[in-house]
Write an enzyme that holds these catalytic residues in place. Structure first.
Site, PDB file in Angstrom:
ATOM      1  N   ARG A   3     -22.939  50.376  35.109  1.00 19.65           N
ATOM      2  CA  ARG A   3     -24.248  50.976  35.389  1.00 19.65           C
ATOM      3  C   ARG A   3     -25.294  50.621  34.343  1.00 19.65           C
ATOM      4  NH1 ARG A   3     -23.288  57.099  36.325  1.00 19.65           N
ATOM      5  NH2 ARG A   3     -21.691  56.563  34.836  1.00 19.65           N
ATOM      6  N   GLU A  48      -1.202  57.033  46.649  1.00 17.46           N
ATOM      7  CA  GLU A  48       0.019  57.189  45.862  1.00 17.46           C
ATOM      8  C   GLU A  48       0.575  58.614  45.960  1.00 17.46           C
ATOM      9  OE1 GLU A  48      -1.892  55.944  42.080  1.00 17.46           O
ATOM     10  OE2 GLU A  48      -1.028  57.782  41.254  1.00 17.46           O
ATOM     11  N   HIS A  90       2.188  54.099  38.254  1.00 17.17           N
ATOM     12  CA  HIS A  90       1.137  54.825  37.504  1.00 17.17           C
ATOM     13  C   HIS A  90       1.621  55.203  36.097  1.00 17.17           C
ATOM     14  CE1 HIS A  90      -2.689  57.475  38.097  1.00 17.17           C
ATOM     15  NE2 HIS A  90      -2.580  57.035  36.847  1.00 17.17           N
ATOM     16  N   ILE A  91       1.864  54.174  35.278  1.00 18.17           N
ATOM     17  CA  ILE A  91       2.406  54.407  33.935  1.00 18.17           C
ATOM     18  C   ILE A  91       1.428  53.974  32.844  1.00 18.17           C
ATOM     19  CG2 ILE A  91       4.861  54.365  34.579  1.00 18.17           C
ATOM     20  CD1 ILE A  91       4.921  51.394  33.656  1.00 18.17           C
ATOM     21  N   GLY A  92       0.140  53.910  33.170  1.00 23.09           N
ATOM     22  CA  GLY A  92      -0.852  53.436  32.194  1.00 23.09           C
ATOM     23  C   GLY A  92      -0.755  54.117  30.845  1.00 23.09           C
ATOM     24  N   ARG A 131      -7.981  53.910  39.329  1.00 20.92           N
ATOM     25  CA  ARG A 131      -7.558  54.809  40.401  1.00 20.92           C
ATOM     26  C   ARG A 131      -7.419  53.991  41.682  1.00 20.92           C
ATOM     27  NH1 ARG A 131      -6.097  57.720  37.117  1.00 20.92           N
ATOM     28  NH2 ARG A 131      -6.632  59.885  36.677  1.00 20.92           N
TER      29      ARG A 131
HETATM   30  C1  DGY Z   1      -5.334  59.006  33.373  1.00 22.04           C
HETATM   31  O1  DGY Z   1      -5.092  59.673  32.354  1.00 22.04           O
HETATM   32  O2  DGY Z   1      -6.290  59.245  34.102  1.00 22.04           O
HETATM   33  C2  DGY Z   1      -4.438  57.871  33.677  1.00 22.04           C
HETATM   34  O3  DGY Z   1      -4.487  57.528  35.018  1.00 22.04           O
HETATM   35  C3  DGY Z   1      -3.030  58.157  33.247  1.00 22.04           C
HETATM   36  O4  DGY Z   1      -2.277  56.981  33.316  1.00 22.04           O
END
Ligand code: DGY
Length: 323
Positions: free
Chosen positions: A177, A266, A284-286, A237
């Site tokens: 943005r 998911e 989803h293991i970020g 996401r």
């Molecule tokens: C978050 O904290 O939003 C992340 O998606 C976690 O992996």
């Protein structure tokens, strides 16, 4: 009156112990997300909730929990919480930024390298006993070094992913943005409109929050603008991408590959996705490192006790409730 806290999923012990020092704690007894009915049953008597990104906290849930004064989300993303409804009901809300920036950026890089060099496909090939020795044309991937990395969304995680590209001598382009002069200076990054970025980038990485304005930011027409050799990474996401259109783009090789840590529905996967050889899928293991999850647990628990003591937590999503 001692406070009563609900933790909607078991988290690292340090976070639970912190809340136990400040009141009564109920922890979800199941090894799964609570249903909406269970959330109300366990949560309606509580003063504060420590929630997960898998808990949908809507206005109708809040209505049934009049004692609730604070919600601390164990995630940086907070699209699962109706923050405006919290504000109307004078319920403070917070998230856990910063502590998971490095972990999520590292995982983004794991996906960049895994997709570019076909690591998962090649690993499966060896495990299935199909490898019969070194071969000059087997598993040719694409180089990362010297390529153009397109970052969509230059918040904390997007910027960290860009900085980590230093060792790969990449050109950084970004869209967002507003201008990001710090990133431009640190990485000689160039801001572009989304269409221009999609046209220029060899690797496109998504780092936007999910809002009504960013849902399906990448769909059929955006895939048309990407290079046929491009790789798409999403650790933000799932609904940022139209997953049906992505499957079509991967199947027809309109784009080369995708590395996904998050999914539109998911934990459900859109049919056809996992059959594709040119996609790497992670659950989803970020933020999933021991170090990071401990820090998230402490930050979320401390934010909740701040709220219970009438103090604004450091990462408050609706500071208006404090007047
Ligand atoms: C978050 O904290 O939003 C992340 O998606 C976690 O992996």
């Amino acid at each position: 009156m001692p406070k009563h806290f609900l933790i909607t999923r078991r988290i690292p012990a340090c976070g639970i112990e912190h809340l136990e020092k400040h009141g009564k704690v109920t922890v979800n007894p199941h090894d799964r997300a609570l249903t909406q009915d269970e959330l109300i049953t366990l949560g309606h008597e509580c003063d504060g909730w420590l929630t997960m990104l898998t808990d949908a906290v809507s206005d109708s849930i809040l209505e049934k929990c009049p004692k609730l004064r604070g919600i601390s989300n164990y995630a940086v993303g907070y699209n699962n919480i109706d923050v405006a409804a919290c504000t109307r009901r004078k319920i403070a809300a917070s998230n856990t930024p910063d502590v998971l920036t490095d972990a999520t950026a590292e995982l983004t890089w794991a996906l960049i390298l895994a997709t570019s060099r076909r690591v998962v496909e090649a690993d499966g090939y060896v495990r299935r006993g199909l490898w019969h020795g070194w071969s000059p044309l087997e598993f040719l991937g694409s180089a990362v070094t010297g390529k153009t990395l397109g970052i969509i969304g230059t918040g904390r995680i997007g910027c960290r992913v860009a900085e980590m590209a230093r060792g790969f001598n990449m050109r950084i382009v970004y869209s967002g943005r507003r201008d990001n002069p710090a990133l431009e200076q640190a990485m000689a990054a160039r801001r572009m409109e989304l269409a221009e970025l999609l046209n220029a980038a060899d690797i496109v990485s998504l780092h936007l929050p999910l809002t009504p304005g960013t849902r399906h930011i990448l769909g059929p027409s955006e895939f048309e603008q990407m290079k046929p050799t491009a790789i798409l990474i999403n650790t933000g996401r799932g609904p940022l991408i139209d997953e049906t259109a992505l499957i079509a783009a991967l199947r027809s090789r309109r784009i080369a590959a995708a590395g996904l840590d998050v999914f539109e529905y998911e934990p459900q996967l859109t049919p056809g996705l996992v059959e594709l050889p040119n996609v790497v899928v992670l659950p989803h293991i970020g933020s999933a490192t021991v170090e990071t999850r401990n820090k998230m647990a402490m930050m979320a628990a401390e934010s909740l006790t701040d709220m219970m003591n009438g103090r604004r937590p450091p990462h408050c999503l609706n500071p208006e409730v404090y007047g």
